[in-house]
Write a protein that holds these residues in place. Sequence first.
Motif, PDB file in Angstrom:
ATOM      1  N   PHE A 161       0.805  -1.218   0.000  1.00  0.00           N
ATOM      2  CA  PHE A 161       0.000   0.000   0.000  1.00  0.00           C
ATOM      3  C   PHE A 161       0.834   1.261   0.000  1.00  0.00           C
ATOM      4  N   LEU A 162       2.148   1.175   0.282  1.00  0.00           N
ATOM      5  CA  LEU A 162       2.983   2.367   0.317  1.00  0.00           C
ATOM      6  C   LEU A 162       3.124   2.965  -1.077  1.00  0.00           C
ATOM      7  N   PRO A 163       3.377   4.271  -1.183  1.00  0.00           N
ATOM      8  CA  PRO A 163       3.449   4.913  -2.504  1.00  0.00           C
ATOM      9  C   PRO A 163       4.550   4.325  -3.380  1.00  0.00           C
ATOM     10  N   MET A 164       4.207   4.035  -4.619  1.00  0.00           N
ATOM     11  CA  MET A 164       5.182   3.483  -5.556  1.00  0.00           C
ATOM     12  C   MET A 164       6.200   4.530  -6.008  1.00  0.00           C
ATOM     13  N   ALA A 165       5.952   5.792  -5.707  1.00  0.00           N
ATOM     14  CA  ALA A 165       6.934   6.823  -6.020  1.00  0.00           C
ATOM     15  C   ALA A 165       8.120   6.769  -5.071  1.00  0.00           C
ATOM     16  N   ASP A 204      11.457 -10.187  -9.001  1.00  0.00           N
ATOM     17  CA  ASP A 204      12.664 -11.006  -8.992  1.00  0.00           C
ATOM     18  C   ASP A 204      12.413 -12.368  -8.343  1.00  0.00           C
ATOM     19  N   ALA A 205      11.758 -12.368  -7.178  1.00  0.00           N
ATOM     20  CA  ALA A 205      11.555 -13.598  -6.411  1.00  0.00           C
ATOM     21  C   ALA A 205      10.296 -14.360  -6.803  1.00  0.00           C
ATOM     22  N   GLY A 206       9.412 -13.731  -7.580  1.00  0.00           N
ATOM     23  CA  GLY A 206       8.177 -14.395  -7.971  1.00  0.00           C
ATOM     24  C   GLY A 206       7.159 -14.463  -6.849  1.00  0.00           C
ATOM     25  N   ILE A 207       7.187 -13.474  -5.959  1.00  0.00           N
ATOM     26  CA  ILE A 207       6.282 -13.454  -4.811  1.00  0.00           C
ATOM     27  C   ILE A 207       4.998 -12.702  -5.181  1.00  0.00           C
ATOM     28  N   PRO A 208       3.839 -13.300  -4.991  1.00  0.00           N
ATOM     29  CA  PRO A 208       2.593 -12.587  -5.296  1.00  0.00           C
ATOM     30  C   PRO A 208       2.315 -11.483  -4.285  1.00  0.00           C
ATOM     31  N   ALA A 209       1.589 -10.475  -4.721  1.00  0.00           N
ATOM     32  CA  ALA A 209       1.244  -9.354  -3.857  1.00  0.00           C
ATOM     33  C   ALA A 209      -0.240  -9.065  -3.948  1.00  0.00           C
ATOM     34  N   ALA A 210      -0.821  -8.735  -2.817  1.00  0.00           N
ATOM     35  CA  ALA A 210      -2.185  -8.208  -2.797  1.00  0.00           C
ATOM     36  C   ALA A 210      -2.072  -6.707  -2.580  1.00  0.00           C
ATOM     37  N   TYR A 211      -2.828  -5.940  -3.357  1.00  0.00           N
ATOM     38  CA  TYR A 211      -2.800  -4.493  -3.232  1.00  0.00           C
ATOM     39  C   TYR A 211      -3.979  -4.047  -2.375  1.00  0.00           C
ATOM     40  N   ALA A 212      -3.665  -3.361  -1.270  1.00  0.00           N
ATOM     41  CA  ALA A 212      -4.728  -2.849  -0.412  1.00  0.00           C
ATOM     42  C   ALA A 212      -5.673  -1.985  -1.240  1.00  0.00           C
ATOM     43  N   GLN A 213      -6.947  -2.036  -0.888  1.00  0.00           N
ATOM     44  CA  GLN A 213      -7.922  -1.248  -1.643  1.00  0.00           C
ATOM     45  C   GLN A 213      -7.619   0.239  -1.540  1.00  0.00           C
ATOM     46  N   SER A 214      -7.140   0.657  -0.386  1.00  0.00           N
ATOM     47  CA  SER A 214      -6.728   2.042  -0.150  1.00  0.00           C
ATOM     48  C   SER A 214      -5.997   2.059   1.182  1.00  0.00           C
ATOM     49  N   THR A 215      -5.398   3.200   1.510  1.00  0.00           N
ATOM     50  CA  THR A 215      -4.754   3.305   2.817  1.00  0.00           C
ATOM     51  C   THR A 215      -5.781   3.194   3.942  1.00  0.00           C
ATOM     52  N   ALA A 216      -7.029   3.545   3.656  1.00  0.00           N
ATOM     53  CA  ALA A 216      -8.071   3.491   4.680  1.00  0.00           C
ATOM     54  C   ALA A 216      -8.467   2.060   5.020  1.00  0.00           C
ATOM     55  N   THR A 217      -8.176   1.110   4.123  1.00  0.00           N
ATOM     56  CA  THR A 217      -8.631  -0.270   4.338  1.00  0.00           C
ATOM     57  C   THR A 217      -7.496  -1.219   4.715  1.00  0.00           C
ATOM     58  N   VAL A 218      -6.309  -0.694   4.980  1.00  0.00           N
ATOM     59  CA  VAL A 218      -5.143  -1.557   5.207  1.00  0.00           C
ATOM     60  C   VAL A 218      -5.379  -2.559   6.323  1.00  0.00           C
ATOM     61  N   LEU A 219      -5.922  -2.122   7.456  1.00  0.00           N
ATOM     62  CA  LEU A 219      -6.123  -3.034   8.579  1.00  0.00           C
ATOM     63  C   LEU A 219      -7.100  -4.149   8.226  1.00  0.00           C
ATOM     64  N   THR A 253       2.403 -12.944   4.578  1.00  0.00           N
ATOM     65  CA  THR A 253       3.509 -13.502   5.362  1.00  0.00           C
ATOM     66  C   THR A 253       4.637 -12.495   5.513  1.00  0.00           C
ATOM     67  N   VAL A 254       4.734 -11.553   4.571  1.00  0.00           N
ATOM     68  CA  VAL A 254       5.732 -10.488   4.666  1.00  0.00           C
ATOM     69  C   VAL A 254       5.010  -9.156   4.534  1.00  0.00           C
ATOM     70  N   PHE A 255       5.526  -8.168   5.257  1.00  0.00           N
ATOM     71  CA  PHE A 255       4.831  -6.886   5.312  1.00  0.00           C
ATOM     72  C   PHE A 255       5.874  -5.791   5.511  1.00  0.00           C
ATOM     73  N   GLY A 256       5.948  -4.873   4.572  1.00  0.00           N
ATOM     74  CA  GLY A 256       6.879  -3.759   4.688  1.00  0.00           C
ATOM     75  C   GLY A 256       6.130  -2.469   4.935  1.00  0.00           C
TER      76      GLY A 256
END
Length: 641
Positions: free
Chosen positions: A238-242, A256-271, A280-283
């Motif tokens: 959910f962090l800005p791609m910029a 590179d690693a072939g790890i799938p990602a789910a994109y949060a609907q918005s910053t308001a819905t992250v939780l 399993t990983v969260f930055g």
Amino acid sequence: MLELGPDLPARTTAPAARTLGEMFFLRCARSASLPALHRKREGAWDPITWQGFLDGSAKVARGLLALGLGPGDRVAILGPTQPAWAIDDLGAQLAGMVSFGIYPKQSPEQVRYLLEHSEAKVVFVDEAEEIETVLAAAKGLKGLVAIVPWTMALYRRFEGRDPRLVPPTRFEGEALPERDIREIQERIDPEDTAILIYTSGTTGPPKGAMIAHRNILTILRSASEATNLRQSDLSLNFLPMAHAAERVLGFYGRVDAGIPAAYAQSTATVLDDLKSVAPTVFGSVPRIFEKAHAKIFSEIEKQKPAVQRLFAWANTVGKRRLEHMLAGRPVPARIAAQYAIADRLVFQRIRAAFGGRVRMMVTGAAPTAPAILEFFWAAGLPIYEAYGMTESTVVTHINREGAVKLGTVGRVIPPSEHRIAPDGEILVRGPWVFKGYLKNPQATEEMLEGGWLHTGDVGVIDGDGYLKITDRKKHLIITAGGKNLSPANIEKAIKEQDPLISQVHAHGDRRNYVAAIVAPSPIETLEWGIPRGLCTKEELDARQKELMANPSGRTEALNLAMAKVVAHPEFRERIRAAVRRGNEHLARVEQVRRFVILDRDFSQEQGELTPTMKVKRKEVEAKYASLLDRAYTEDGFALEP
């Protein structure tokens, strides 16, 4: 909860690639039918396979070439962190172009500067408000060829406003053939610029850091060993791609690693998205963890004494266990048994808030308080602090599994090197140090003087090679008595005393003692005001919704609501007590003698924060000069002896 892959080491593609586009192409060939991206549609998470991802990007690549763009031309993207961002970005890479991001919620003047300075030919953009900004910014920019809304609905809404508006259907036709993609990639020199990342501009106009294909591929090759990603991993993003970290490690690292990602609907819905995705990983940036920590402890304060005692006991047991783990010692049986109980009664519930499957969290950009790190580690949510900067292609140091020292940013990632200059500045050199700044050879020469990247940060390297950041070199306070003080150390000591505090700005250059500005934390302040009749639950919900939609923004309605609470004598006394407690952790010369409390938080609208929530110290010093002067008179809020 999304399905995970096999629990096997990730198979990276960067070692076999010369360019970003080639790395992406290799990944899609290897993992074609596996999920790459997840987006939520009609209440369900809808996957896009790697082959679908490639097809979408290849269509964008063909559309860009059809507009007359060629190798090295700049393509801008302004939109939320969603699959469209990823598809557009790698579409530009497949076409041999240079892509860069623009942070949302910027002014027309800021956007114009980026478009003009970069000589962007195309800008992809989402949301009506952002298109209005781009249209205003683009007036008179002759080099800009196309403004591309993400959806046809947006295009139709603005059609006719500017002849450069191009429908997104122009990028949804036939895909660029594989043969053409390969030919384009073969013509790219790995030393060519792949992406531009504009700095956040805390000390002037943003500078465009030129990051080469080789920079990115070499850091990915080395970082993959440090992060130890698995085929069973899944991330929520959910962090800005910029931002450099999300773009390079969070995005290209997943490719590179072939790890799938789910994109949060918005910053308001992250939780909510955390719970339904169960990554399993969260930055994230430290601010998220600070807020989560503050929220947990504020909720515990509302519980019955028995619950508070149980929580305190579990926290103590967790820290005892952590001491043995980090030291590499076996956990004594008695502590292990106690922890099993604490985990069942307390820590499992905390992990559930993050989805229940997180095995690794990574943070950087700013220091995280040791107490917060210890708490999450004790709860079974390890946070690995990392360090780097845009100019070093994001990361040079990281704590990694089996090599963690809390309070440091870890050891340098080989083959990069580090050393401390005589004045305390951290210097770095290695294969992923950037090419330089676009159109700014003087700044480039200063940054790379003597063959080392001058980070501008001050730190120390301990005997085990772990780096600890103490402050920014240019932020150091030199008192009237000649003492060199770290404002970050002072600010952190006070800020972590109370969740009601959002920001602390320490001041004291050429002064006899240290003073400070304290900015209250929006949501926590309003929550504090509810039982005292200073704010309603409805008002809190409305302001919270605004903040979640734009975390660095502060509306006038929010400021007015906060001001009513901050004016309460009990609120001011609580802040006074927090400053007093913070002073107990500081040397006498560092202690804040007087301070002033703002009636609102720092904000991007007022020019006090960058889009990444960093305080613009120079602007704050200038803006609040008279207020800071008051802190050195009887008008300031003097602390009791």
